[in-house]
Design an enzyme around this catalytic site. Structure first.
Site, PDB file in Angstrom:
ATOM      1  N   SER A  68       1.396  -5.868   2.628  1.00 36.11           N
ATOM      2  CA  SER A  68       2.858  -6.052   3.125  1.00 36.11           C
ATOM      3  C   SER A  68       3.504  -7.038   2.183  1.00 36.11           C
ATOM      4  O   SER A  68       4.743  -7.136   2.467  1.00 36.11           O
ATOM      5  CB  SER A  68       2.806  -6.530   4.345  1.00 36.11           C
ATOM      6  OG  SER A  68       2.042  -7.715   4.673  1.00 36.11           O
TER       7      SER A  68
ATOM      8  N   GLU B 165       0.232  -0.571  15.248  1.00 37.31           N
ATOM      9  CA  GLU B 165      -0.616   0.808  14.930  1.00 37.31           C
ATOM     10  C   GLU B 165      -1.415   1.003  16.246  1.00 37.31           C
ATOM     11  O   GLU B 165      -1.733   2.164  16.496  1.00 37.31           O
ATOM     12  CB  GLU B 165      -1.428   0.338  13.878  1.00 37.31           C
ATOM     13  CG  GLU B 165      -2.186   1.610  13.622  1.00 37.31           C
ATOM     14  CD  GLU B 165      -3.478   1.507  12.248  1.00 37.31           C
ATOM     15  OE1 GLU B 165      -4.421   2.051  12.372  1.00 37.31           O
ATOM     16  OE2 GLU B 165      -3.240   0.876  11.393  1.00 37.31           O
TER      17      GLU B 165
ATOM     18  N   THR C 271      -6.786   1.341  10.871  1.00 37.47           N
ATOM     19  CA  THR C 271      -6.898   1.519   9.705  1.00 37.47           C
ATOM     20  C   THR C 271      -7.086   0.323   8.743  1.00 37.47           C
ATOM     21  O   THR C 271      -7.593   0.471   7.555  1.00 37.47           O
ATOM     22  CB  THR C 271      -5.545   2.457   9.204  1.00 37.47           C
ATOM     23  OG1 THR C 271      -4.594   1.757   9.144  1.00 37.47           O
ATOM     24  CG2 THR C 271      -5.744   3.750   9.795  1.00 37.47           C
TER      25      THR C 271
ATOM     26  N   CYS D 127      -8.857   2.529   6.160  1.00 40.84           N
ATOM     27  CA  CYS D 127      -8.145   3.125   4.910  1.00 40.84           C
ATOM     28  C   CYS D 127      -8.631   2.588   3.703  1.00 40.84           C
ATOM     29  O   CYS D 127      -8.828   1.284   3.739  1.00 40.84           O
ATOM     30  CB  CYS D 127      -6.704   2.589   4.798  1.00 40.84           C
ATOM     31  SG  CYS D 127      -5.802   3.040   3.472  1.00 40.84           S
TER      32      CYS D 127
ATOM     33  N   CYS E 108       2.219   6.482   7.921  1.00 43.32           N
ATOM     34  CA  CYS E 108       1.368   6.556   6.881  1.00 43.32           C
ATOM     35  C   CYS E 108       0.500   7.717   7.450  1.00 43.32           C
ATOM     36  O   CYS E 108       0.058   8.164   8.436  1.00 43.32           O
ATOM     37  CB  CYS E 108       0.776   5.322   6.877  1.00 43.32           C
ATOM     38  SG  CYS E 108      -0.698   5.442   5.655  1.00 43.32           S
TER      39      CYS E 108
ATOM     40  N   HIS F 243       3.351   2.249  10.324  1.00 40.76           N
ATOM     41  CA  HIS F 243       2.160   1.767  11.647  1.00 40.76           C
ATOM     42  C   HIS F 243       2.262   3.047  12.626  1.00 40.76           C
ATOM     43  O   HIS F 243       1.102   3.115  13.267  1.00 40.76           O
ATOM     44  CB  HIS F 243       2.746   0.689  12.694  1.00 40.76           C
ATOM     45  CG  HIS F 243       2.797  -0.577  11.708  1.00 40.76           C
ATOM     46  ND1 HIS F 243       3.781  -0.954  10.899  1.00 40.76           N
ATOM     47  CD2 HIS F 243       1.876  -1.526  11.265  1.00 40.76           C
ATOM     48  CE1 HIS F 243       3.587  -2.266  10.405  1.00 40.76           C
ATOM     49  NE2 HIS F 243       2.423  -2.382  10.528  1.00 40.76           N
TER      50      HIS F 243
ATOM     51  N   SER G  36       1.372 -10.760   9.365  1.00 38.43           N
ATOM     52  CA  SER G  36       0.485  -9.600   8.741  1.00 38.43           C
ATOM     53  C   SER G  36      -0.937  -9.720   8.992  1.00 38.43           C
ATOM     54  O   SER G  36      -1.627 -10.702   8.683  1.00 38.43           O
ATOM     55  CB  SER G  36       0.800  -9.787   7.187  1.00 38.43           C
ATOM     56  OG  SER G  36      -0.326  -8.873   6.436  1.00 38.43           O
ATOM     57  N   SER G  37      -1.404  -8.882   9.896  1.00 42.66           N
ATOM     58  CA  SER G  37      -2.872  -8.869  10.014  1.00 42.66           C
ATOM     59  C   SER G  37      -3.679  -8.603   8.708  1.00 42.66           C
ATOM     60  O   SER G  37      -4.787  -9.270   8.668  1.00 42.66           O
ATOM     61  CB  SER G  37      -2.855  -7.731  11.007  1.00 42.66           C
ATOM     62  OG  SER G  37      -2.336  -7.821  12.284  1.00 42.66           O
TER      63      SER G  37
ATOM     64  N   CYS H 252       0.721  -1.019  -0.023  1.00 38.25           N
ATOM     65  CA  CYS H 252       0.118  -0.022   0.012  1.00 38.25           C
ATOM     66  C   CYS H 252       0.918   1.157   0.054  1.00 38.25           C
ATOM     67  O   CYS H 252       2.184   1.050   0.106  1.00 38.25           O
ATOM     68  CB  CYS H 252      -0.963   0.120   1.204  1.00 38.25           C
ATOM     69  SG  CYS H 252      -0.069   0.247   2.723  1.00 38.25           S
TER      70      CYS H 252
END
Length: 290
Positions: free
Chosen positions: A270, A131, A167, A198, A97, A75, A226-227, A13
């Site tokens: 990611s 985050e 996000t 997001c 970000c 994050h 990675s969530s 992203c």
């Protein structure tokens, strides 16, 4: 002939691209750049950058640094991190970000405006996620983190509630939380909620569902931490049960079974493009001649 397609909508992203570009730019001018936490939840991309001089550290090591240069990943971080940097003469390369930064400011503003009237600041997100830690830090650690509907038991529905979202959370999940709070909130209190998900991430759900549904088999490529990857993988499997999760190309060891003629390769926000390309090459090599 096996058809292999890489999803054009998958991959880094905007926030991750910016963070990695910041690291690469700094590494051209310095031998060692510290990064507070993994720059991205993909071990192979982290290893690639570490080979160029990036050094990943945790918060305890960060607190001991003096006069070094440290990159803050997309994050975001709580205010305490910036205070430590000021105290220890650490130069911050801030790659937070912009979407996360805006959310941090919103939460801090809400906290400052409502701290006197006993309002509960609530964050729909993954407890302990980098985050979310940064968001909770905007409230001096008082925000309540909700991961699922059952966690709403933590709330006092006779007090005001102000709800935000991490996000990268699911839009459907956020809506479910909003609906349940609306159902349970007392009549004489205020409930405000802000959809802070997001859209670059949220819009990937319909895109990845459409992509997955048009292939015989899907290889979903992402890091295990990675969530966002876990959420997108779940949606991918809903659209195509023949979805396999892998973290790198060498995990594919067998040719495709007969009847599988169309293969899709996709991934998380990611997941680097180069990694998806390696997977596509691996699929073609193992199925050469078909």
């Amino acid at each position: 002939m096996i058809e292999v397609e890489i999803d054009k909508s998958s991959g880094f992203c905007f926030g991750v691209v910016t963070a990695i570009e910041s690291a690469e730019r700094e590494l051209k001018n310095t031998d060692t750049l510290y990064c507070l936490g993994d720059i991205v939840h993909n071990s192979l991309e982290v290893e690639r950058l570490e080979a160029s001089g990036l050094r990943t550290i945790g918060h305890k090591e960060f607190e001991r640094l003096k006069g070094k240069k440290v990159l803050l990943r997309a994050h975001g971080e709580p205010p305490s991190t910036y205070e430590i940097a000021r105290r220890n003469n650490i130069m911050i390369v801030d790659a937070t970000c912009p979407v996360v930064l805006q959310l941090q400011r919103k939460i801090h503003k809400c906290y400052e405006a409502t701290r006197g009237d006993n309002t509960q600041v609530v964050i729909y997100g993954k407890k302990g996620h980098a985050e979310v830690n940064g968001l909770v830090g905007q409230t001096e650690g008082t925000a309540i983190v909700i991961e699922k509907i059952q966690d709403l038991e933590k709330l006092d529905f006779s007090r005001n509630i102000c709800l935000f979202s991490q996000t990268t959370k699911s839009l459907d999940g956020f809506r479910e939380v909003v609906a349940e709070i609306q159902r349970r909130i007392a009549d004489n209190v205020t409930f405000e909620y802000f959809d802070t998900i997001c859209r670059q991430v949220a819009n990937r759900l319909p895109n990845i569902q459409a992509f997955a549904s048009k292939h015989d088999r899907i290889y979903f490529v992402a890091g295990k931490k990675s969530s966002n990857g876990k959420m997108l993988l779940e949606e991918c499997r809903k659209a195509n049960p023949n979805t396999l999760f892998i973290s790198e190309a060498k995990e594919i060891t067998e040719p495709l079974p007969p009847g599988v003629n169309s293969v899709g390769v996709c991934g998380a926000t990611s997941t680097p493009k180069w990694l998806m390309e390696e997977v596509a090459v691996r699929i073609r090599e193992l199925n050469a001649g078909r």
